[in-house]
Design a protein around this motif. Structure first.
Motif, PDB file in Angstrom:
ATOM      1  N   VAL A 113       0.797  -1.114   0.123  1.00  0.00           N
ATOM      2  CA  VAL A 113      -0.174   0.084   0.145  1.00  0.00           C
ATOM      3  C   VAL A 113       0.915   1.241  -0.090  1.00  0.00           C
ATOM      4  CG1 VAL A 113      -1.672   1.327   1.220  1.00  0.00           C
ATOM      5  CG2 VAL A 113      -1.703  -1.185   0.909  1.00  0.00           C
ATOM      6  N   ASP A 114       1.947   1.283   0.743  1.00  0.00           N
ATOM      7  CA  ASP A 114       2.733   2.334   0.925  1.00  0.00           C
ATOM      8  C   ASP A 114       3.429   2.649  -0.455  1.00  0.00           C
ATOM      9  OD1 ASP A 114       2.441   2.727   3.405  1.00  0.00           O
ATOM     10  OD2 ASP A 114       4.056   1.579   4.185  1.00  0.00           O
ATOM     11  N   VAL A 115       3.882   1.760  -1.091  1.00  0.00           N
ATOM     12  CA  VAL A 115       4.330   1.708  -2.507  1.00  0.00           C
ATOM     13  C   VAL A 115       3.332   2.428  -3.465  1.00  0.00           C
ATOM     14  CG1 VAL A 115       5.224   0.514  -4.796  1.00  0.00           C
ATOM     15  CG2 VAL A 115       6.113   0.095  -2.336  1.00  0.00           C
ATOM     16  N   TRP A 116       2.114   1.904  -3.297  1.00  0.00           N
ATOM     17  CA  TRP A 116       1.103   2.335  -4.354  1.00  0.00           C
ATOM     18  C   TRP A 116       0.882   3.819  -4.038  1.00  0.00           C
ATOM     19  CZ3 TRP A 116      -3.134  -1.939  -3.683  1.00  0.00           C
ATOM     20  CH2 TRP A 116      -2.828  -3.063  -3.950  1.00  0.00           C
ATOM     21  N   ASN A 117       0.884   4.247  -2.696  1.00  0.00           N
ATOM     22  CA  ASN A 117       0.600   5.574  -2.541  1.00  0.00           C
ATOM     23  C   ASN A 117       1.624   6.665  -2.709  1.00  0.00           C
ATOM     24  OD1 ASN A 117      -1.989   4.587  -1.432  1.00  0.00           O
ATOM     25  ND2 ASN A 117      -1.121   4.577   0.945  1.00  0.00           N
ATOM     26  N   ARG A 118       2.938   5.937  -2.711  1.00  0.00           N
ATOM     27  CA  ARG A 118       4.184   6.782  -3.129  1.00  0.00           C
ATOM     28  C   ARG A 118       4.167   7.017  -4.642  1.00  0.00           C
ATOM     29  NH1 ARG A 118       7.829   3.407  -2.005  1.00  0.00           N
ATOM     30  NH2 ARG A 118       7.551   3.709   0.357  1.00  0.00           N
ATOM     31  N   LEU A 119       3.604   6.080  -5.211  1.00  0.00           N
ATOM     32  CA  LEU A 119       3.605   6.243  -6.906  1.00  0.00           C
ATOM     33  C   LEU A 119       2.557   7.174  -7.455  1.00  0.00           C
ATOM     34  CD1 LEU A 119       4.187   5.149  -9.563  1.00  0.00           C
ATOM     35  CD2 LEU A 119       2.608   3.303  -9.527  1.00  0.00           C
ATOM     36  N   ILE A 120       1.404   7.222  -6.418  1.00  0.00           N
ATOM     37  CA  ILE A 120       0.439   8.167  -6.740  1.00  0.00           C
ATOM     38  C   ILE A 120       0.683   9.487  -6.460  1.00  0.00           C
ATOM     39  CG2 ILE A 120      -2.057   8.937  -6.035  1.00  0.00           C
ATOM     40  CD1 ILE A 120      -2.569   5.942  -5.660  1.00  0.00           C
ATOM     41  N   ARG A 121       1.366   9.909  -5.433  1.00  0.00           N
ATOM     42  CA  ARG A 121       1.764  11.062  -5.114  1.00  0.00           C
ATOM     43  C   ARG A 121       2.851  11.677  -5.872  1.00  0.00           C
ATOM     44  NH1 ARG A 121       0.731   8.677   0.258  1.00  0.00           N
ATOM     45  NH2 ARG A 121      -0.621  10.046   1.303  1.00  0.00           N
ATOM     46  N   ASP A 122       3.893  10.746  -6.361  1.00  0.00           N
ATOM     47  CA  ASP A 122       4.883  11.261  -7.185  1.00  0.00           C
ATOM     48  C   ASP A 122       4.134  11.487  -8.714  1.00  0.00           C
ATOM     49  OD1 ASP A 122       6.819  10.817  -5.435  1.00  0.00           O
ATOM     50  OD2 ASP A 122       7.409   8.775  -6.179  1.00  0.00           O
ATOM     51  N   TYR A 123       3.227  10.712  -9.151  1.00  0.00           N
ATOM     52  CA  TYR A 123       2.622  10.860 -10.398  1.00  0.00           C
ATOM     53  C   TYR A 123       1.869  12.490 -10.335  1.00  0.00           C
ATOM     54  CZ  TYR A 123      -0.529  10.669 -14.256  1.00  0.00           C
ATOM     55  OH  TYR A 123      -1.462  10.871 -15.582  1.00  0.00           O
ATOM     56  N   LEU A 124       1.128  12.606  -9.290  1.00  0.00           N
ATOM     57  CA  LEU A 124       0.285  13.816  -9.169  1.00  0.00           C
ATOM     58  C   LEU A 124       1.119  14.969  -9.120  1.00  0.00           C
ATOM     59  CD1 LEU A 124      -2.403  12.807  -6.802  1.00  0.00           C
ATOM     60  CD2 LEU A 124      -2.571  12.890  -9.386  1.00  0.00           C
TER      61      LEU A 124
END
Length: 220
Positions: A113-124
């Motif tokens: 979940v942490d990896v997914w959330n980090r990817l979402i934040r980096d993308y945005l």
């Protein structure tokens, strides 16, 4: 709003020529990317993204938008989308639909979940060519806490977003209109929220033309 409930109300408008041309072409899956650095260069490109809780129906909605049932991989297993999945129309390298990893899957390991959330934040934070994020909300449940957290993130990142209620055909008559009005009131003071809530049903096709028109207006 579409006539999802079957009673009197406006019907889906005839799509404009620009909308028809955009979605009449075959769309292709580019690839899934687990790092923002692997995404195409931003220069000369436009991206429209889809976010939502796991199992909210993102893949089904993308398939309905493009008219290609097998384009985005659907699954009954929540949390299967773990990358940024990119789609583009054939013979057009400058337009991308981005299927973002689903959030809020409680049974996923915390590390994942942490990896997914980090990817979402980096993308945005790192895509100046991102025109809008369509945040999908399950029409059967409405806005939940983790949805609000994503809206907070989008507001903080100053990324334009629009709420799309999915699975509208699963509600009782009149229910989707009431939920849309309630949702609009809840997001009314959010700085990055688009002041219109769309309602859709991938299964019945309701609201798909309106969503296509919204996407075409962002790209055009």
């Amino acid at each position: 709003m579409s006539d999802i409930d079957g009673g009197p109300g406006p019907r889906n408008p005839e799509p404009s020529e620009a909308v028809r041309l955009l979605f009449a072409r075959p769309w292709t899956f580019v690839r899934g990317m687990s790092r923002v650095d692997d995404l195409p260069p931003v220069a000369g490109t436009v991206e429209v993204a889809f976010a939502g809780r796991s199992n909210v129906g993102k893949s089904s909605l993308i398939n309905a938008l493009t008219g290609q049932g097998g384009l985005a991989r659907t699954s009954n297993t929540p949390g299967r989308t773990q990358e940024l999945n990119l789609f583009k129309p054939e013979r057009d390298s400058g337009v991308f639909l981005v299927d973002m990893p689903g959030y809020g899957y409680a049974e996923a390991p915390k590390e994942k979940v942490d990896v997914w959330n980090r990817l979402i934040r980096d993308y945005l934070r790192g895509r100046p060519n991102l025109r809008r994020v369509f945040v999908l909300i399950d029409g059967r449940h409405g806005l939940k806490k983790n949805d609000e957290e994503v809206l907070d993130l989008l507001d903080k990142a100053a990324v334009s977003y629009q709420v799309v209620l999915t699975k509208a055909d699963k509600l009782k008559p009149g229910g989707i209109a009431k939920l849309a009005a309630e949702t609009l009131e809840r997001i009314r003071k959010r700085p990055a929220a688009h002041p219109e809530v769309l309602t859709t049903s991938s299964e019945k096709g309701a609201g798909i033309d309106e969503l296509r028109a919204a996407i075409a207006a962002l790209i055009g």
